[in-house]
Design a protein around this motif. Sequence first.
Motif, short mmCIF file in Angstrom:
data_model
loop_
_atom_site.label_atom_id
_atom_site.label_comp_id
_atom_site.label_asym_id
_atom_site.label_seq_id
_atom_site.Cartn_x
_atom_site.Cartn_y
_atom_site.Cartn_z
N LEU A 1 -44.85 -12.37 4.60
CA LEU A 1 -44.63 -11.24 3.67
C LEU A 1 -45.51 -10.05 4.05
O LEU A 1 -45.11 -8.90 3.89
N ALA B 1 -44.48 -6.26 5.01
CA ALA B 1 -45.07 -5.06 4.39
C ALA B 1 -45.66 -4.13 5.45
O ALA B 1 -45.53 -2.91 5.36
N ALA C 1 -55.56 -13.61 2.58
CA ALA C 1 -54.39 -13.82 1.73
C ALA C 1 -54.26 -15.31 1.44
O ALA C 1 -53.37 -16.01 1.92
N GLY D 1 -59.79 -13.61 -2.32
CA GLY D 1 -58.37 -13.77 -2.05
C GLY D 1 -57.58 -12.56 -2.51
O GLY D 1 -57.90 -11.93 -3.51
N VAL D 2 -56.56 -12.22 -1.74
CA VAL D 2 -55.66 -11.11 -2.08
C VAL D 2 -54.23 -11.56 -1.79
O VAL D 2 -54.01 -12.62 -1.21
N GLY D 3 -53.27 -10.73 -2.14
CA GLY D 3 -51.88 -11.02 -1.82
C GLY D 3 -51.46 -10.39 -0.50
O GLY D 3 -52.27 -9.78 0.20
N SER D 4 -50.18 -10.54 -0.19
CA SER D 4 -49.69 -10.13 1.13
C SER D 4 -49.71 -8.62 1.34
O SER D 4 -49.99 -8.15 2.45
N THR D 5 -49.43 -7.84 0.29
CA THR D 5 -49.40 -6.38 0.47
C THR D 5 -50.81 -5.83 0.66
O THR D 5 -51.03 -4.94 1.49
N ASP D 6 -51.79 -6.37 -0.08
CA ASP D 6 -53.19 -6.01 0.16
C ASP D 6 -53.60 -6.39 1.58
O ASP D 6 -54.33 -5.66 2.25
N ALA E 1 -52.24 -3.79 3.94
CA ALA E 1 -53.03 -2.56 3.85
C ALA E 1 -54.38 -2.74 4.55
O ALA E 1 -54.87 -1.82 5.23
N ILE F 1 -54.07 -2.74 8.44
CA ILE F 1 -53.73 -1.41 8.94
C ILE F 1 -54.96 -0.49 8.89
O ILE F 1 -55.28 0.19 9.87
N SER F 2 -55.66 -0.48 7.75
CA SER F 2 -56.70 0.53 7.53
C SER F 2 -58.12 0.00 7.74
O SER F 2 -59.05 0.77 7.87
N LYS G 1 -59.65 -1.36 5.43
CA LYS G 1 -60.28 -1.09 4.13
C LYS G 1 -59.48 -1.73 2.99
O LYS G 1 -58.31 -2.06 3.17
N LEU G 2 -60.13 -1.85 1.84
CA LEU G 2 -59.41 -2.23 0.62
C LEU G 2 -60.18 -1.65 -0.57
O LEU G 2 -61.38 -1.43 -0.49
N TRP G 3 -59.45 -1.41 -1.66
CA TRP G 3 -60.15 -0.96 -2.88
C TRP G 3 -60.57 -2.18 -3.68
O TRP G 3 -59.88 -3.19 -3.71
#
Lengths: 166, 418
Positions: free
Chosen positions: B40, B44, B119, B135-140, B143, B146-147, B149-151
């Motif tokens: 996933l 994304a 993820a 832990g995060v999901g697939s869209t995080d 992101a 790619i970057s 970074k994360l918020w």
Amino acid sequence: MNLKGKAHKFGDDINTDYIISGRHKFKTLDMKELAKYVMEDLDPDFYSKVSPGDMIVAGRNFGCGSSREQAPLAIINANISAVVAKSFARIFYRNCINTGLPLIECDTDQIDPGDEINIDLQKGVLHNATKGIDIPITPLPEVMLKILSDGGLVEHFRKYGTFNFD
Amino acid sequence: MGKTIAEKILSNKSGRDVKANDIVVADLDFIMGQDGTSPLAIRAFKEMEAKRVFDPSRVAMVIDHSAPSPLQGVSELHHQMREFADEQGICFYDIGDGVCHQLVPEQGHVVPGDLVIGADSHTCTYGAINVFSTGVGSTDLAAGIISGKLWFKVPETFKFVVNGKLPAGVFSKDLILYLIGDVTADGATYMAAEYVGSAIEDLSVEARFTISNMAIEMGAKCGLMEADDKTIEWVKQHSKREFTPVSADPDAVYARVKEYDVSNLEPQVASPHTVDNVSAVSAVAGTPIQQGVLGTCTNGRLEDLRIAAGILKGRKIARGTRLVVAPASRSIYLQAIREGLIETFVEAGAAVVTPGCGPCVGTHNGVPSDGENVISTANRNFKGRMGNNKAFIYLASPATVAASMLTGRITDPREYIN
């Protein structure tokens, strides 16, 4: 954004395995297919009971457990318009914002199964039409409103190429 | 005003002086996805119109949840991961390499003071070596790769002060089950957990991973520990990266503090169908068991296998039971072969399977039948978790699982430990 539908009620600690079981979610990226199994372990007929716009209403700690984004995606694809709960587990919470599934945190003891619910996300108001009462809801943090208003994190990145909260 | 470990790491990684409840965009040191979440994320990544990951050396994908693939649909998803890994040149672990949460620290990808996302909800495991990992999901995940970074919302911290000395036959798994039973499944939601005290200091780094691994089962964002001499030595054995450990200030502000003394703790068991449904083993002893599981990101490490083998050596599992053993990684598997542990398991009647998550998440490798009771070293006992919503899962330490397999009933392991 106005949401309208009837309540399907669940209890506390509804985990992501219940929302979409591991025995289904590893097989496919077809969310319409996965949607048929939403909440299957708690209510095998759940998918067929949902009318478009209906809401899942639950107690504390909704979405606890695994990080599977298939959970909000399967809920969205089952035509559920929002999840209303007393509180949410944090990974699920992020996943909903990122995929564009509205979450409402409020006192769900004032909602019974089958109640007609109207939500105005902009104004931050939840109205229980069956009982004729307004229930106060916890507002979303600005960062999340920004991602939601961009249409989810994919659209946010398409627009800016990175995080942009300025 | 002093800072917690979480506040310090997020300050370091965001370049700002932040405290609990601030929102930051922070630099990530490492990012991981597994085969239940990466496909996933790859979708994304493409939808976000990205071309390259920010730094291939800081991104890993691991095939562990269905390894090797039990179904054609899964094989197609695995193929997408292999193709993406090749094209991007990221770190990649294929079937048999191990469980992601064992591999990420074991292969030296993370060091104290790092900020890491994965993820997979049990990414909190690396907190045991002073890493803010969550832990995060697939869209995080997309992101993040790619970057770079994360918020994050800087979490408040729940400090667990655990003193005393664990009695013989009582392990870090019992300790964390006890804490989860005490504070419940959402007792630390949105918060960082910090585990300190003499009982934590006494544990090996391997045993500490079991505790941080289960921080998510109390709702926590991460399960942090201080880096002491044991941590530093362990990390130096596994990683060539330079690092600076991060400690909490003595005047750090905590949302909640709870103190425990575990000197008289009994072995603990979480009964169906929630992880916080915890009691002493004596309360459920005698419950018939049809299947056991030894392994997973919680308890599939060498120390766990040694403890279980110590009980099983020279004995046979009870008639009418079966035991699935999955070492947490290839290197653990190899060392277990060299030490004769695998021989002990096979002779005792166990089925040893490929390092991976299958038996825990119900993808394959031991789905129970209707009405059966399973005792497992895993971290979740949700209804349907192992692939059958009419089965019942009990969670316990490797010692309690091994002892229970010998009798076919939930058994206090101290009966087998001198």
